[in-house]
Motif scaffolding. Sequence first.
Motif, short mmCIF file in Angstrom:
data_model
loop_
_atom_site.label_atom_id
_atom_site.label_comp_id
_atom_site.label_asym_id
_atom_site.label_seq_id
_atom_site.Cartn_x
_atom_site.Cartn_y
_atom_site.Cartn_z
N TYR A 35 0.86 -1.18 0.00
CA TYR A 35 0.00 0.00 0.00
C TYR A 35 0.90 1.23 0.00
O TYR A 35 2.08 1.17 0.35
CB TYR A 35 -0.88 0.05 1.25
CG TYR A 35 -1.88 -1.07 1.38
CD1 TYR A 35 -1.54 -2.27 2.01
CD2 TYR A 35 -3.18 -0.93 0.91
CE1 TYR A 35 -2.46 -3.29 2.15
CE2 TYR A 35 -4.11 -1.95 1.05
CZ TYR A 35 -3.75 -3.13 1.67
OH TYR A 35 -4.67 -4.14 1.80
N GLN A 37 0.87 5.33 1.37
CA GLN A 37 0.19 6.32 2.21
C GLN A 37 0.78 7.68 1.92
O GLN A 37 1.95 7.94 2.19
CB GLN A 37 0.36 5.97 3.70
CG GLN A 37 -0.43 6.85 4.64
CD GLN A 37 -0.33 6.36 6.09
OE1 GLN A 37 0.59 5.65 6.47
NE2 GLN A 37 -1.31 6.74 6.91
N GLY A 40 -2.03 13.48 0.09
CA GLY A 40 -3.16 13.83 -0.76
C GLY A 40 -4.11 12.67 -1.05
O GLY A 40 -5.29 12.88 -1.29
N GLN A 41 -3.58 11.46 -1.01
CA GLN A 41 -4.35 10.30 -1.46
C GLN A 41 -4.72 9.32 -0.36
O GLN A 41 -5.41 8.35 -0.62
CB GLN A 41 -3.54 9.53 -2.54
CG GLN A 41 -3.18 10.37 -3.74
CD GLN A 41 -4.39 10.85 -4.49
OE1 GLN A 41 -5.39 10.14 -4.60
NE2 GLN A 41 -4.34 12.07 -4.97
N GLY A 42 -4.27 9.53 0.84
CA GLY A 42 -4.58 8.57 1.90
C GLY A 42 -3.86 7.25 1.67
O GLY A 42 -2.76 7.21 1.11
N LEU A 43 -4.49 6.17 2.09
CA LEU A 43 -3.92 4.82 1.97
C LEU A 43 -4.46 4.16 0.71
O LEU A 43 -5.65 3.93 0.59
CB LEU A 43 -4.30 3.97 3.18
CG LEU A 43 -3.37 3.98 4.36
CD1 LEU A 43 -4.10 3.57 5.62
CD2 LEU A 43 -2.19 3.06 4.10
N PHE A 45 -4.15 0.92 -2.11
CA PHE A 45 -3.66 -0.41 -2.46
C PHE A 45 -2.81 -0.33 -3.72
O PHE A 45 -3.15 0.38 -4.66
CB PHE A 45 -4.86 -1.33 -2.70
CG PHE A 45 -4.54 -2.61 -3.40
CD1 PHE A 45 -4.77 -2.74 -4.76
CD2 PHE A 45 -3.99 -3.68 -2.71
CE1 PHE A 45 -4.46 -3.92 -5.42
CE2 PHE A 45 -3.68 -4.86 -3.36
CZ PHE A 45 -3.93 -4.98 -4.71
N PHE A 107 0.57 -5.06 9.38
CA PHE A 107 1.33 -4.05 8.64
C PHE A 107 2.73 -3.87 9.19
O PHE A 107 2.97 -3.99 10.40
CB PHE A 107 0.61 -2.70 8.70
CG PHE A 107 -0.56 -2.62 7.77
CD1 PHE A 107 -1.79 -3.17 8.12
CD2 PHE A 107 -0.44 -2.00 6.54
CE1 PHE A 107 -2.86 -3.12 7.25
CE2 PHE A 107 -1.51 -1.93 5.66
CZ PHE A 107 -2.73 -2.49 6.01
N GLY A 108 3.64 -3.57 8.29
CA GLY A 108 4.99 -3.22 8.68
C GLY A 108 5.08 -1.73 9.01
O GLY A 108 4.09 -0.99 8.89
N PRO A 109 6.28 -1.28 9.38
CA PRO A 109 6.46 0.12 9.78
C PRO A 109 6.52 1.09 8.61
O PRO A 109 6.41 2.30 8.80
CB PRO A 109 7.80 0.10 10.53
CG PRO A 109 8.52 -1.05 9.93
CD PRO A 109 7.49 -2.08 9.58
#
Lengths: 116, 114
Positions: A35, A37, A40-43, A45, A107-109
Motif C-alpha cells: 500500500y 500512504q 493527498g491520497q490517503g492509503l 492499495f 502491517f509493517g512500519p
Amino acid sequence: GAGVSQSPSNKVTEKGKDVELRCDPISGHTALYWYRQSLGQGLEFLIYFQGNSAPDKSGLPSDRFSAERTGGSVSTLTIQRTQQEDSAVYLCASSLEGTSGAYEQYFGPGTRLTVT
Amino acid sequence: AQSVSQHNHHVILSEAASLELGCNYSYGGTVNLFWYVQYPGQHLQLLLKYFSGDPLVKGIKGFEAEFIKSKFSFNLRKPSVQWSDTAEYFCAVDGSSNTGKLIFGQGTTLQVKP
C-alpha cells in the motif's frame, strides 16, 4: 514472533533514480500486500501477492512501478525513474491468506520515500 | 468501484467524552469491514473487524463498531476516551475481487485533550 519488517525505513533519492523497497512478511503468511500512504491520497492499495504470483496489480500507478516476490516470502517493490509525486510512505502487509479477505493483515512500519 | 468515506477528518475531544467516528462504504455485496488505528510513530494495527454474525463487534481497548447493512455504515464508538486514544483511525473494506485487498477511508485524526 517477529512482525512484518521493511527496509529501508527512510529513503531519499533524486528524481529520475530507481529505488527498491523490501518487505519481509510474517513467516507462513501466504498473502502479501503493498500500500502507499500519502498526504493527498490517503492509503492506497498497490499490489497483492498470493505466494509468488500477483493476481491483482490494479493499484500500481504506472509502469514505472513493479514488484516481485520470491520463495513465497520476501517482496521487493521497485520504482523506476522516480518522480516527486512518488514521495510517500510505502507500507507492506501480510496475512495468512488473501482470497477470502477474512484474515487480519499485519502491517509493517513502512518505508518513507522522499524524491528530491 | 468500492469506496469508503469517513465523515470526520479531525476530531478533538476531552478525556472521558464519548466518541463516534462515522464510516460509510459503497458496495452492494457481502463485505468484510475493519477499523485500523495508527498511534503516533507506530504501525497500523487492527482495532476490530466484522466478517459475519453479530453486527455489533467489540475490539481492543474498549472500542466497538456497529455494522448497519441498510445504511452501508460501520461506525466506531467508545463510551469514554482516554488521552492515549490520540491517533489516526482508518475504516476499511475488503475489495470485491477475492484478494483481500483493503480499500481505506481517508482517516480521522483524533486528538484527546487531558
